[in-house]
Write an enzyme that holds these catalytic residues in place. Structure first.
Site, PDB file in Angstrom:
ATOM      1  N   ALA A  21      37.091  31.903  43.118  1.00 19.00           N
ATOM      2  CA  ALA A  21      37.595  31.624  41.900  1.00 19.00           C
ATOM      3  C   ALA A  21      36.203  30.828  41.201  1.00 19.00           C
ATOM      4  O   ALA A  21      35.365  30.147  42.000  1.00 19.00           O
ATOM      5  CB  ALA A  21      38.792  30.955  41.563  1.00 19.00           C
ATOM      6  N   CYS A  22      36.154  30.849  39.756  1.00 16.64           N
ATOM      7  CA  CYS A  22      35.189  30.002  39.010  1.00 16.64           C
ATOM      8  C   CYS A  22      35.022  28.569  39.620  1.00 16.64           C
ATOM      9  O   CYS A  22      35.903  27.885  39.906  1.00 16.64           O
ATOM     10  CB  CYS A  22      35.675  29.933  37.439  1.00 16.64           C
ATOM     11  SG  CYS A  22      34.636  28.920  36.428  1.00 16.64           S
TER      12      CYS A  22
END
Lengths: 83, 188
Positions: A21-22
């Site tokens: 994820a980010c």
């Protein structure tokens, strides 16, 4: 690029960042960009919606060309050309 | 003819002068640099600081982190010990989180249940752990500065701080001067 052009585009490198994820996809892209030549096209696979918006910003900042994104089942393919 | 040449020369000189001043202005303009003053020691805020730092570093922005006050907990190494502390320093050392893996949440901490749940969710959703984030930060050349004054105030010693390749100790003036020459600054 149009969706059809993106489907048929010749990709020099694929970065599979679907497991992260980010800001994971951004970090993966940053690592991979050093391994391709100027003019080469790289695709980044990400399941993170934010990446679709973040990669164009990253390209703009780094001076690369953002080509567009394709929506696949459960993830995105984001295309960019190294400048 | 002679006169015309002189006028042209003067005009040219003037142009050079304007260009010189414009170049000087550009040279003094703000650097692509992000100093962050991190004062909070909450898990959520340290995660936020690290995520922003990594995103900035991925964009080739020079990131400089200033850890101060409660944030010092995040740069402690729980396996390291420091000797010769007075009673108050020992108390602070005991009561504050001993490493970045022992931080509390600013909300929903629930006596440690909250951080456990967040760490579980981060793993499940593919968010990098704090250990991984610090590792990536080191690889990307993100600089960590520990505030000497707050370390002294809370009785921490250099011996008990983490091993990190770009670690240094400095004061507030360092942050201020670096913030002054940067295109962005943050306070967390």
């Amino acid at each position: 690029m149009t969706q059809e052009e993106l489907i048929n585009v010749k990709v020099a490198k694929t970065v599979d960042a679907r497991g992260t994820a980010c800001p994971g996809p951004l970090l993966e892209a940053k690592k991979a960009i050093g391994t391709i030549k100027v003019g080469d096209i790289m695709e980044i696979l990400s399941a993170d919606e934010g990446t679709k918006v973040d990669i164009p910003k990253w390209c703009q900042k780094q001076g690369h060309e953002y080509l567009g994104a394709l929506e696949e089942k459960g993830y995105f393919k984001v295309f960019m050309k190294k400048k | 003819m002679q006169n015309d040449g002189n006028i042209q020369l003067v005009a040219l000189q003037q142009e050079v002068e304007t260009l010189k001043s414009k170049v000087a202005l550009l040279e003094n303009s703000r650097k692509d640099q992000l100093p962050i003053a991190i004062v909070s020691g909450d898990l959520d805020k340290i995660i936020a600081a690290m995520v922003i730092s990594l995103a900035a570093a991925a964009m080739d922005t020079k990131v400089r982190l200033f850890f101060s006050f409660w944030a010092l907990s995040a740069v402690r190494d729980r396996n390291k010990k420091a000797n010769g502390k007075d009673i108050i320093s020992k108390m602070f050392g005991m009561m504050l989180p001993k490493s970045r893996n022992n931080l509390n949440l600013s909300k929903m901490n629930m006596a440690g249940m909250g951080p456990m749940m967040i760490k579980y969710l981060m793993k499940k959703k593919g968010v990098l752990s704090l250990d991984r984030m610090f590792g990536e930060a080191a690889a990307l050349g993100i600089e960590i500065t520990i505030c000497e004054m707050s370390m002294d105030l809370m009785g921490f010693k250099k011996e008990e701080m983490i091993d990190y390749p770009h670690l240094r100790y400095a004061g507030a003036a360092t942050f201020v001067s670096e913030a002054n020459e940067s295109s962005m600054q943050l306070f967390i």
